[in-house]
Design an enzyme around this catalytic site. Sequence first.
Site, PDB file in Angstrom:
ATOM      1  N   CYS A 132       0.805  -1.225   0.000  1.00  0.00           N
ATOM      2  CA  CYS A 132       0.000   0.000   0.000  1.00  0.00           C
ATOM      3  C   CYS A 132       0.839   1.276   0.000  1.00  0.00           C
ATOM      4  O   CYS A 132       0.309   2.363  -0.206  1.00  0.00           O
ATOM      5  CB  CYS A 132      -0.958   0.003   1.184  1.00  0.00           C
ATOM      6  SG  CYS A 132      -2.028  -1.459   1.247  1.00  0.00           S
ATOM      7  N   ASN A 137     -10.174  -0.241   0.145  1.00  0.00           N
ATOM      8  CA  ASN A 137      -8.712  -0.169   0.140  1.00  0.00           C
ATOM      9  C   ASN A 137      -8.205  -0.803  -1.152  1.00  0.00           C
ATOM     10  O   ASN A 137      -8.298  -2.017  -1.328  1.00  0.00           O
ATOM     11  CB  ASN A 137      -8.164  -0.911   1.366  1.00  0.00           C
ATOM     12  CG  ASN A 137      -6.653  -0.862   1.471  1.00  0.00           C
ATOM     13  OD1 ASN A 137      -5.960  -0.548   0.514  1.00  0.00           O
ATOM     14  ND2 ASN A 137      -6.135  -1.209   2.642  1.00  0.00           N
ATOM     15  N   HIS A 196      -3.038   7.103   2.261  1.00  0.00           N
ATOM     16  CA  HIS A 196      -3.500   5.807   1.782  1.00  0.00           C
ATOM     17  C   HIS A 196      -4.889   5.540   2.345  1.00  0.00           C
ATOM     18  O   HIS A 196      -5.137   5.709   3.538  1.00  0.00           O
ATOM     19  CB  HIS A 196      -2.532   4.709   2.216  1.00  0.00           C
ATOM     20  CG  HIS A 196      -3.088   3.332   2.048  1.00  0.00           C
ATOM     21  ND1 HIS A 196      -3.605   2.885   0.845  1.00  0.00           N
ATOM     22  CD2 HIS A 196      -3.237   2.305   2.928  1.00  0.00           C
ATOM     23  CE1 HIS A 196      -4.040   1.642   0.997  1.00  0.00           C
ATOM     24  NE2 HIS A 196      -3.823   1.276   2.247  1.00  0.00           N
TER      25      HIS A 196
END
Length: 329
Positions: free
Chosen positions: A123, A286, A256
């Site tokens: 990520c 996500n 993020h």
Amino acid sequence: MMEKAMKYAKIAGSGGYLPERVVTNDDLAAELATRQISTSDEWIVERTGIRQRHLAERGVTTSQLATEAARRAMDDAGVQADEIDMIIVATSTPDYVFPSTACLVQANLGAKGGATFDVQAVCSGFVYAMTTADSFIRAGRARCALVIGAEVFSRILDWNDRGTCVLFGDGAGAVVLKAADEPGILAAHLHADGSQTKILCAAGNVAYGDVTGDPFLRMDGQAVFKQAVTVLDRSARDVCAEAGVEVDDIDWLIPHQANVRILNFLARKLRVPTERVVITVDQHANTSAASVPLALDVARRDGRVKPGQLVLMQGVGGGFTWGSVLARM
């Protein structure tokens, strides 16, 4: 002999691409119920802020999503394939063991020559890739770089694990970085702590034609939350100090998009008003390396992020990895 003028990397365009299939929390709850797994829209929203996610159909690959996002970024920047002299794809779900997903994107775009490779920092991947491209441009080794974050995380989820399968989606985001006389990217910091590998990992591997080990994503959610808010707070302050600006000077914070709780907690620690935080996790879930460029693209296209504004982009993910990029748009 005249000294060569320093070049800087500036964001010239952005693009995003999401699979057509939208899966709401209610849709997902109904699907999981067939596996005797109980969840609900209320349960997911309360814990994550996620309301829906986009999932790629079977056969759709990371390189296909990346290519579409890249084309949109190139259109936005007004550049042609023959101008691209570097392609970096951040992904943890590549099409193949090798060649790189970036090479597949290069072929799809009809670009030729130039450095082309993948970066794997989960990520944090897009922030890692952007920092790498910035370094190449500053060194005079590239003039027009395509930086992409793309994932099909749905392929590595254990759909019997309610704690993880509700969190993720598929997608791709991209930016074009061009050499400029004035700074776009002002400062960047990258970090990792390999002692924290087990709090977020997918430990499977290919050996002798078989997948060995556990191929699915596993996560210690509480440990990830604690690490994320701590390191992102410190990273934000460090990168601002390097650039000679205050956190208060930031127009937009684009972290993020892991979980709305992390985003809100981070904003409070940094004392950044929530109205100056770009949040897309509710619509995208996500998307790992794709989350930051997707959020940036959404905010540019809806008019929130404007030329001249100061934007802080942050990634945090498995490894444990994290990083920040501060850019003047």
